[in-house]
Design an enzyme around this catalytic site. Structure first.
Site, short mmCIF file in Angstrom:
data_model
loop_
_atom_site.label_atom_id
_atom_site.label_comp_id
_atom_site.label_asym_id
_atom_site.label_seq_id
_atom_site.Cartn_x
_atom_site.Cartn_y
_atom_site.Cartn_z
N CYS A 279 3.78 3.57 11.80
CA CYS A 279 4.99 2.75 11.78
C CYS A 279 5.22 2.23 13.20
CB CYS A 279 6.16 3.62 11.32
SG CYS A 279 7.76 2.82 11.46
N CYS B 232 4.27 -4.74 12.08
CA CYS B 232 4.98 -3.79 11.21
C CYS B 232 3.99 -3.46 10.10
CB CYS B 232 6.24 -4.43 10.62
SG CYS B 232 6.97 -3.48 9.27
N1 DGL Z 1 6.67 0.07 8.59
C1 DGL Z 1 7.53 0.13 9.70
C2 DGL Z 1 6.99 -0.53 10.93
O1 DGL Z 1 5.80 -0.57 11.08
C3 DGL Z 1 9.00 0.14 9.55
C4 DGL Z 1 9.67 -0.72 8.57
C5 DGL Z 1 11.15 -0.34 8.47
O2 DGL Z 1 11.42 0.74 7.94
O3 DGL Z 1 11.98 -1.12 8.95
O4 DGL Z 1 7.71 -0.97 11.78
#
Ligand code: DGL
Length: 261
Positions: A69, A182
Site C-alpha cells: 500500500c 496506489c
Molecule cells: N491501496 C492503497 C495505496 O496503495 C490505499 C488505498 C486507500 O485505502 O486509500 O495507497
C-alpha cells in the site's frame, strides 16, 4: 516463517498476484476493509491502524512483511522499521517515479495516488532527489479505491468514467509516462488503457516490489515452495470480498482461504 502482506483492501492483491506467480510460498495477507480508505484519513490515524495490523502479522510468524500500500508506506514504513528493527524486514511500496523520470527525460510524469500519499514528505523527498519538481503532475485519484471496494462488484463502469473525466484535458504530447502510485489502481488497467495513448508508459510497482521481496526472502532463508498457500484475512465481514479478490488474483479458489480477524 510466512510472508505477510498488508493493504486497506483489494489493492494489496495486485502485488500479491505477482508475488505468488514468481515465488510460490506461504502468504498471509491482511485486507483492512474495516478502515478503508486509508488515503483520505489523517496520518496519525493511518499509522495507528497500520501498526495494529502489522502486530497481527508479526504474532502470526511473519518476519518479512510487504506493505502493499503506497499510503501506508508513505506514512509508516520508517516508524515500523525502527520499532521492529532486527525482528522484521519491511518491503515498502513507493510510486515508481524514478524509472519514469529516467526513461522519459524530456517529458512530464503524471503521478496518480491517494491524497495522503501525494501530501506526504516521502514523495516530496523522492521527487527532490531526482530534481524532478517541474516535471511532475500530481493527480489524486481516491475515488478509484471506492469503485473497487464499496459495492458488491468492482464498478468498472464508474471507474472508467472517472478516469475519462480526469484525463480529458491532458496535453499528451508533453507526457512521457504515468505512475500508478496506489496499489488499487492496476485493478482498472483496462479502463486506463482506453484513455491513455499507447505511446505513454504506464508504470506500477508490482514487479519492483516483488523482486525486492524475493531478494530479502532468500536472504532470510525463506526459499521458494512447491506450491502457494495463501491466507487472506479481512478486518470486517464482507460476503462479496472473496469473489472480487479471486477475480484480481486470477487463481483457483482451492489455493486460497478467507477468514475474518
Ligand atoms: N491501496 C492503497 C495505496 O496503495 C490505499 C488505498 C486507500 O485505502 O486509500 O495507497
Amino acid at each position: 516463517m510466512k510472508i505477510g502482506f498488508l493493504d486497506s483492501g483489494l489493492g494489496g492483491l495486485t502485488i500479491l498476484k505477482e508475488a505468488i506467480r514468481k515465488f510460490p510460498n506461504e502468504y498471509m495477507c491482511i485486507a483492512d476493509i474495516k478502515n478503508s480508505p486509508y488515503g483520505l484519513k489523517d496520518k496519525k490515524t493511518v499509522n495507528q491502524i497500520v501498526e495494529q495490523n502489522v502486530e497481527y502479522l508479526v504474532e502470526n510468524d511473519c518476519r518479512l512483511i510487504v506493505i502493499a500500500c503506497n499510503t501506508a508506506t508513505s506514512v509508516s514504513i520508517e516508524y515500523l522499521r525502527n520499532k521492529y528493527q532486527n525482528r522484521v524486514i519491511f518491503i515498502g511500496t513507493e510510486p515508481a517515479v524514478k524509472p519514469a523520470v529516467i526513461y522519459h527525460k524530456d517529458k512530464q510524469v503524471i503521478v496518480m495516488a491517494t491524497t495522503l500519499t501525494l501530501k506526504e514528505e516521502k514523495l516530496e523527498k523522492l521527487i527532490d532527489s531526482l530534481h524532478a519538481q517541474d516535471k511532475m503532475i500530481l493527480m489524486p485519484m481516491d475515488a478509484l479505491v471506492g469503485y473497487a471496494e464499496k459495492e458488491e462488484k468492482i464498478n468498472y463502469l464508474l471507474a472508467e468514467q472517472y478516469i475519462q473525466a480526469k484525463l480529458k484535458e491532458m496535453d499528451w504530447k508533453k507526457i512521457g509516462s504515468i505512475v500508478l502510485g496506489c496499489t488499487h489502481f492496476p485493478i482498472f488497467k483496462k479502463e486506463f488503457e482506453q484513455y491513455i495513448p499507447s505511446h505513454i508508459e504506464v508504470i506500477d510497482s508490482a514487479e519492483g516490489v516483488t523482486n525486492n521481496m524475493i531478494r530479502h526472502a532468500l536472504e532470510l532463508g525463506i526459499n521458494e515452495k512447491d506450491k502457494n498457500s495463501i491466507k487472506i484475512i479481512t478486518t470486517k465481514e464482507d460476503k462479496h470480498f472473496r469473489d472480487k479478490a479471486l477475480k484480481i488474483l486470477d487463481i483457483p479458489e482451492e489455493n486460497v482461504t478467507f477468514s475474518k480477524n
